[in-house]
Write an enzyme that holds these catalytic residues in place. Structure first.
Site, PDB file in Angstrom:
ATOM      1  N   ASP A  37     -39.027  16.066   4.736  1.00  0.00           N
ATOM      2  CA  ASP A  37     -39.388  16.717   6.013  1.00  0.00           C
ATOM      3  C   ASP A  37     -39.754  15.617   7.007  1.00  0.00           C
ATOM      4  OD1 ASP A  37     -40.386  19.951   6.442  1.00  0.00           O
ATOM      5  OD2 ASP A  37     -40.878  18.528   8.018  1.00  0.00           O
ATOM      6  N   TYR A 156     -28.772  28.007  19.641  1.00  0.00           N
ATOM      7  CA  TYR A 156     -29.065  28.279  18.229  1.00  0.00           C
ATOM      8  C   TYR A 156     -27.873  29.013  17.601  1.00  0.00           C
ATOM      9  CZ  TYR A 156     -31.641  29.930  14.079  1.00  0.00           C
ATOM     10  OH  TYR A 156     -32.047  30.186  12.784  1.00  0.00           O
ATOM     11  N   THR A 191     -41.763  33.360   8.938  1.00  0.00           N
ATOM     12  CA  THR A 191     -42.090  31.953   8.677  1.00  0.00           C
ATOM     13  C   THR A 191     -42.740  31.394   9.950  1.00  0.00           C
ATOM     14  OG1 THR A 191     -40.045  31.091   9.603  1.00  0.00           O
ATOM     15  CG2 THR A 191     -39.995  31.669   7.251  1.00  0.00           C
TER      16      THR A 191
HETATM   17  N1  LIG Z   1     -37.132  32.298   9.525  1.00  0.00           N
HETATM   18  C1  LIG Z   1     -36.048  32.971   9.868  1.00  0.00           C
HETATM   19  O1  LIG Z   1     -36.102  34.147  10.279  1.00  0.00           O
HETATM   20  C2  LIG Z   1     -34.690  32.317   9.731  1.00  0.00           C
HETATM   21  C3  LIG Z   1     -33.559  33.149   9.784  1.00  0.00           C
HETATM   22  C4  LIG Z   1     -32.299  32.558   9.667  1.00  0.00           C
HETATM   23  C5  LIG Z   1     -32.174  31.195   9.497  1.00  0.00           C
HETATM   24  N2  LIG Z   1     -33.285  30.423   9.463  1.00  0.00           N
HETATM   25  C6  LIG Z   1     -33.101  28.985   9.282  1.00  0.00           C
HETATM   26  O2  LIG Z   1     -33.801  28.559   8.148  1.00  0.00           O
HETATM   27  C7  LIG Z   1     -34.209  27.212   8.305  1.00  0.00           C
HETATM   28  C8  LIG Z   1     -35.692  27.099   8.062  1.00  0.00           C
HETATM   29  O3  LIG Z   1     -36.368  27.958   8.954  1.00  0.00           O
HETATM   30  P1  LIG Z   1     -37.914  28.309   8.808  1.00  0.00           P
HETATM   31  O4  LIG Z   1     -38.075  29.663   9.367  1.00  0.00           O
HETATM   32  O5  LIG Z   1     -38.383  28.012   7.448  1.00  0.00           O
HETATM   33  O6  LIG Z   1     -38.519  27.251   9.859  1.00  0.00           O
HETATM   34  P2  LIG Z   1     -39.889  26.445   9.867  1.00  0.00           P
HETATM   35  O7  LIG Z   1     -40.071  26.016  11.276  1.00  0.00           O
HETATM   36  O8  LIG Z   1     -40.969  27.214   9.201  1.00  0.00           O
HETATM   37  O9  LIG Z   1     -39.557  25.167   8.953  1.00  0.00           O
HETATM   38  C9  LIG Z   1     -38.630  24.205   9.342  1.00  0.00           C
HETATM   39  C10 LIG Z   1     -39.002  22.882   8.711  1.00  0.00           C
HETATM   40  O10 LIG Z   1     -38.002  21.934   9.097  1.00  0.00           O
HETATM   41  C11 LIG Z   1     -38.634  20.745   9.479  1.00  0.00           C
HETATM   42  N3  LIG Z   1     -37.771  20.025  10.409  1.00  0.00           N
HETATM   43  C12 LIG Z   1     -37.540  20.278  11.718  1.00  0.00           C
HETATM   44  N4  LIG Z   1     -36.698  19.364  12.221  1.00  0.00           N
HETATM   45  C13 LIG Z   1     -36.376  18.527  11.204  1.00  0.00           C
HETATM   46  C14 LIG Z   1     -35.554  17.393  11.101  1.00  0.00           C
HETATM   47  N5  LIG Z   1     -34.890  16.902  12.151  1.00  0.00           N
HETATM   48  N6  LIG Z   1     -35.442  16.795   9.909  1.00  0.00           N
HETATM   49  C15 LIG Z   1     -36.113  17.256   8.839  1.00  0.00           C
HETATM   50  N7  LIG Z   1     -36.931  18.322   8.879  1.00  0.00           N
HETATM   51  C16 LIG Z   1     -37.054  18.947  10.052  1.00  0.00           C
HETATM   52  C17 LIG Z   1     -39.961  21.163  10.096  1.00  0.00           C
HETATM   53  O11 LIG Z   1     -40.913  20.114  10.080  1.00  0.00           O
HETATM   54  C18 LIG Z   1     -40.346  22.321   9.182  1.00  0.00           C
HETATM   55  O12 LIG Z   1     -41.097  21.883   8.066  1.00  0.00           O
HETATM   56  C19 LIG Z   1     -33.771  26.792   9.713  1.00  0.00           C
HETATM   57  O13 LIG Z   1     -32.527  26.133   9.638  1.00  0.00           O
HETATM   58  C20 LIG Z   1     -33.616  28.132  10.420  1.00  0.00           C
HETATM   59  O14 LIG Z   1     -32.712  28.067  11.488  1.00  0.00           O
HETATM   60  C21 LIG Z   1     -34.546  30.942   9.561  1.00  0.00           C
END
Ligand SMILES: NC(=O)c1ccc[n+]([C@@H]2O[C@H](COP(=O)([O-])OP(=O)(O)OC[C@H]3O[C@@H](n4cnc5c(N)ncnc54)[C@H](O)[C@@H]3O)[C@@H](O)[C@H]2O)c1
Length: 252
Positions: A37, A156, A191
Site C-alpha cells: 500500500d 472512474y 469501505t
Molecule cells: N468499495 C466499492 O464499492 C468498490 C466497488 C467497485 C470497485 N471498487 C474498487 O475496489 C478497489 C478498492 O476499493 P476500496 O473501496 O477498498 O477503497 P479504499 O479507499 O478503502 O482502499 C484503497 C486502498 O488503496 C490504496 N491506494 C490508493 N492509491 C494507491 C496507489 N497508487 N498504490 C497503492 N495503493 C494505493 C489506499 O491507500 C487504500 O489503502 C478500488 O480499485 C475500487 O475502485 C470498490
C-alpha cells in the site's frame, strides 16, 4: 482453510477496504501474503490482523502507479517467498465526480495513472515469475462502473472499463502458459472509499439502494470470497471472465 495453501499472493492497496479483506482471506486460506500500500500504517495493520490470526504476511510500501517501485517490490516478494502465484490488482481511487464536459486533462491522466497503469505495471513485472512458476492467477479490480454507464465519476468509469478489456486481452495472451487473468466488478461495498463519497454528499446512496434487487450493499468479504475462488486452483478453467458481484444491479 487451505484453498490457497502454500501459494504466494501480492495484493495492492491492501491497507484498507477490499484489499485488506482480500489479503486477510487469502492468508486465512493458507497463502503467504505480500501486503502492499502507499499508506504504511494501515498496510502494517493488515499484516498485524493476519499474523494475529495465525497467518503469514509481510508489508511492502508500494505506489502501484510507479513502474520502478512495482518491479522492485515484485522482485523482493519473489526473493522473500520464493515464487509468485497470485496477483490481486486492487489499488484504485474514485477521482473527481465530474461530467465529460468538466473533466480536466490533468485529472484524466492522473486517474489512468493510478487505476490503469498500476494494473499494467504490476502485471508486466509479475508475469515472468508466474511463467517460471508454470502457472498463476491475476485478479484485476474493475467495478460495476466498468460495465455500465451512469451520470457520475466520469474518469472512474473510463478507467474501470479499460481494466475489463485489459483483463480479457491478457487472459487470451497468457492462457497457453496457464496464467489466468480475470476481473471482478463489484457494486457498492461499504469501505472507506464509499465513506469518502458519503462525506462529500451525505445523500450519495439514498437512491442507489433502490437499484439493488437484493436490498443491501455488499460487504468486503463478499468480494474477498470471489477473489479467493479466482485465485485458487478451483478456478483453473476460468480465465477472461468478469465476475460481477452486485446483488443483481446489472441484471435488470
Ligand atoms: N468499495 C466499492 O464499492 C468498490 C466497488 C467497485 C470497485 N471498487 C474498487 O475496489 C478497489 C478498492 O476499493 P476500496 O473501496 O477498498 O477503497 P479504499 O479507499 O478503502 O482502499 C484503497 C486502498 O488503496 C490504496 N491506494 C490508493 N492509491 C494507491 C496507489 N497508487 N498504490 C497503492 N495503493 C494505493 C489506499 O491507500 C487504500 O489503502 C478500488 O480499485 C475500487 O475502485 C470498490
Amino acid at each position: 482453510m487451505d484453498r490457497v495453501k502454500e501459494k504466494v499472493a501480492i495484493v495492492t492497496g491492501a491497507g484498507s477496504g477490499l484489499g485488506r479483506a482480500e489479503a486477510v482471506m487469502l492468508a486465512k486460506e493458507g497463502a503467504k501474503v505480500a501486503v502492499t500500500d502507499i499508506n504504511d500504517a494501515s498496510g502494517m495493520e493488515t499484516v498485524e490482523i493476519i499474523r494475529n490470526a495465525g497467518g503469514e504476511a509481510e508489508y511492502w510500501h508500494l505506489d502501484a502507479s510507479e513502474e520502478k517501485e512495482c518491479k522492485a517490490v515484485i522482485d523482493a516478494v519473489a526473493e522473500k517467498f520464493g515464487k509468485i502465484d497470485i496477483l490481486v490488482n486492487n489499488a484504485g481511487i474514485t477521482g473527481p465526480d465530474v461530467t465529460t464536459e468538466e473533466i480536466t486533462e490533468e485529472d484524466w491522466d492522473r486517474m489512468f495513472k493510478i487505476n490503469v497503469k498500476s494494473v499494467l505495471f504490476m502485471t508486466k513485472h509479475t508475469i515472468p515469475y508466474m511463467r517460471k512458476n508454470g502457472k498463476g492467477s491475476i485478479v484485476n479490480t474493475s467495478s460495476l462502473s466498468g460495465i455500465i454507464g451512469d451520470t457520475e465519476l466520469t474518469p472512474y468509469h473510463a478507467t474501470k472499463g479499460t481494466i475489463v478489456i485489459m483483463s480479457q486481452k491478457d487472459a487470451v495472451q497468457y492462457a497457453p502458459e496457464h496464467i489466468r487473468v480475470n476481473c471482478i466488478c463489484p457494486g457498492t461495498v461499504m469501505t472507506p472509499l464509499v465513506q469518502g463519497l458519503l462525506d462529500d454528499d451525505p445523500h450519495y446512496l439514498d437512491n442507489d439502494i433502490k437499484r439493488y434487487p437484493i436490498g443491501y450493499f455488499g460487504e468486503p468479504d463478499d468480494v474477498a470470497y470471489a477473489v479467493l475462488f479466482l485465485a485458487s486452483d478451483e478456478g483453473r478453467f476460468v480465465t477472461g471472465t468478469k465476475l460481477v458481484i452486485d446483488g443483481g444491479y446489472s441484471a435488470q
